[in-house]
Write a protein that holds these residues in place. Structure first.
Motif, PDB file in Angstrom:
ATOM      1  N   UNK A 163       0.848  -1.186   0.000  1.00  0.00           N
ATOM      2  CA  UNK A 163       0.000   0.000   0.000  1.00  0.00           C
ATOM      3  C   UNK A 163       0.886   1.240   0.000  1.00  0.00           C
ATOM      4  N   UNK A 164       0.604   2.163  -0.916  1.00  0.00           N
ATOM      5  CA  UNK A 164       1.477   3.331  -1.079  1.00  0.00           C
ATOM      6  C   UNK A 164       1.410   4.265   0.129  1.00  0.00           C
ATOM      7  N   UNK A 165       0.222   4.376   0.769  1.00  0.00           N
ATOM      8  CA  UNK A 165       0.095   5.317   1.877  1.00  0.00           C
ATOM      9  C   UNK A 165       0.556   4.679   3.190  1.00  0.00           C
ATOM     10  N   UNK A 166       0.495   5.446   4.250  1.00  0.00           N
ATOM     11  CA  UNK A 166       0.933   4.962   5.560  1.00  0.00           C
ATOM     12  C   UNK A 166      -0.238   4.635   6.483  1.00  0.00           C
ATOM     13  N   UNK A 167      -1.407   4.385   5.902  1.00  0.00           N
ATOM     14  CA  UNK A 167      -2.592   4.104   6.729  1.00  0.00           C
ATOM     15  C   UNK A 167      -2.400   2.924   7.686  1.00  0.00           C
ATOM     16  N   UNK A 168      -1.810   1.778   7.233  1.00  0.00           N
ATOM     17  CA  UNK A 168      -1.623   0.671   8.180  1.00  0.00           C
ATOM     18  C   UNK A 168      -0.823   1.079   9.423  1.00  0.00           C
ATOM     19  N   UNK A 169       0.246   1.858   9.210  1.00  0.00           N
ATOM     20  CA  UNK A 169       1.054   2.279  10.356  1.00  0.00           C
ATOM     21  C   UNK A 169       0.247   3.174  11.278  1.00  0.00           C
ATOM     22  N   UNK A 170      -0.579   4.067  10.696  1.00  0.00           N
ATOM     23  CA  UNK A 170      -1.406   4.941  11.519  1.00  0.00           C
ATOM     24  C   UNK A 170      -2.459   4.141  12.297  1.00  0.00           C
ATOM     25  N   UNK A 171      -2.987   3.084  11.651  1.00  0.00           N
ATOM     26  CA  UNK A 171      -3.962   2.238  12.343  1.00  0.00           C
ATOM     27  C   UNK A 171      -3.316   1.552  13.542  1.00  0.00           C
ATOM     28  N   UNK A 172      -2.093   1.078  13.355  1.00  0.00           N
ATOM     29  CA  UNK A 172      -1.367   0.456  14.477  1.00  0.00           C
ATOM     30  C   UNK A 172      -1.188   1.461  15.609  1.00  0.00           C
ATOM     31  N   UNK A 173      -0.821   2.681  15.274  1.00  0.00           N
ATOM     32  CA  UNK A 173      -0.659   3.722  16.298  1.00  0.00           C
ATOM     33  C   UNK A 173      -1.967   3.962  17.042  1.00  0.00           C
ATOM     34  N   UNK A 174      -3.077   4.017  16.310  1.00  0.00           N
ATOM     35  CA  UNK A 174      -4.388   4.229  16.940  1.00  0.00           C
ATOM     36  C   UNK A 174      -4.746   3.082  17.872  1.00  0.00           C
ATOM     37  N   UNK A 186      -5.739   1.359  23.279  1.00  0.00           N
ATOM     38  CA  UNK A 186      -5.504   0.380  24.339  1.00  0.00           C
ATOM     39  C   UNK A 186      -4.966   1.070  25.590  1.00  0.00           C
ATOM     40  N   UNK A 187      -4.044   2.010  25.386  1.00  0.00           N
ATOM     41  CA  UNK A 187      -3.492   2.752  26.519  1.00  0.00           C
ATOM     42  C   UNK A 187      -4.556   3.611  27.189  1.00  0.00           C
TER      43      UNK A 187
END
Length: 331
Positions: free
Chosen positions: A262-273, A278-279
């Motif tokens: 995937x060209x965008x960084x959406x997966x990484x942002x989803x992981x951050x969310x 959770x925190x």
């Protein structure tokens, strides 16, 4: 049928316009417009000009509102008398029954707690039938309900109705325990008096609060409210169990990297969310809760964070699966 407005003389009991509109399930502005344009009711007025609606007025409003909701034009039914409205209602009900002939009717179950409420509901059994409701279990007190649950007794009920002698902070705690894990889609507390703070806490938790119904009309409105509340889609279920994390931190990193095409960084942002939610859930649960209102608020915030985290975990899993990547095991 023309309706003539009169003036109130002597001591007259009735509902003011705001209360009558609420009982009929409509905005007070709609009530005023229907009166002015169509003359659906003509309540008498006090010396100060305040309208006072009778039980018969409210019943007429409820009936007309129900027919309008079913597709009838207000202008075509506004001047019908009570017998004509009843006939129209009956014919509409027969058509609805024929339309549902091949379908199983949806009847929602009630779990009723209180020493008087079960008797009142039995007395007005017809109202329950009209609302598609059925009492599945009744308990004289909250203690009896909790004792039955402790014995493992399960009830096929979607709605919980609890009548209490007074509404206080300790009552809030008891009611929230009752709703938690019970599978109820809607709950209401009925009380004669109590504190505004306790009522606000229950409202915040998604529990409806009612003063004890004084007549059949108010009871009918309560049952109608609960039916609608039960059918309403909820972002977070009432007193529902939380969902455990599906992926630990190591698996989240793996899933984030697996979506590299995937060209965008959406997966990484989803992981951050997911990590932030959770925190926040943990933080909300550990916040200082000095009152029932605080506890309800933080429980609600934690539930919402849990629900949102689970949704983002599902999204991340779909992204990985869509690119043919194996999904790692859960946390």
């Amino acid at each position: 049928m023309e309706r003539t407005k009169t003036s109130v003389t002597g001591k007259t009991h009735g509902y003011r316009s705001g209360k009558a509109a609420r009982l009929a399930g409509m905005p007070v502005t709609t009530l005023r417009i229907w009166e002015r344009r169509y003359g659906i009711v003509a309540p008498p007025t006090t010396a100060s000009g305040q309208r006072l609606y009778s039980e018969d007025d409210v019943r007429r409003l409820v009936r007309i509102k129900a027919l309008v909701d079913r597709g009838y034009a207000i202008g075509s039914i506004a001047r019908l008398d009570e017998q004509q409205l009843a006939e129209l209602e009956a014919s509409n009900g027969q058509r609805a029954m024929r339309a549902r002939a091949d379908d199983e009717p949806v009847v929602l179950g009630l779990a009723v707690v209180g020493d008087v409420l079960p008797e009142r509901l039995a007395e007005y059994a017809g109202e329950l039938g009209l609302q598609g409701l059925q009492v599945r279990a009744s308990y004289p007190s909250i203690g009896d309900f909790e004792a039955a649950r402790a014995r493992g007794v399960k009830v096929d009920a979607q709605i919980l109705l609890v009548e209490v002698p007074g509404l206080w902070d300790e009552t809030v705690e008891q009611v929230l325990r009752m709703t938690h894990g019970g599978g109820f889609r809607a709950a209401a507390v009925i009380y004669p008096f109590g504190s505004n703070g306790a009522a606000a806490s229950l409202h915040l938790a998604g529990v409806r609060v009612y003063r004890r119904p004084g007549n059949r009309t108010e009871l009918r409105q309560l049952l109608s409210d609960m039916r609608r509340e039960c059918e309403r889609e909820r972002a977070v279920s009432l007193g529902g169990e939380r969902v455990r994390r599906r992926f630990d931190d190591r698996h989240l990193v793996s899933l984030s990297g697996s979506a590299a095409p995937i060209a965008c960084e959406c997966p990484r942002h989803i992981v951050d969310l997911i990590l932030q939610l959770d925190a926040f859930e943990t933080y909300s649960d550990s916040c200082a809760n000095d009152s029932p209102a605080d506890r309800v608020l933080h429980r609600l915030l934690g539930d919402i964070a849990n629900h949102a985290r689970h949704a983002f975990e599902s999204a991340l899993e779909q992204i990985a699966a869509g690119h043919g990547k194996p999904v790692p095991g859960g946390a």
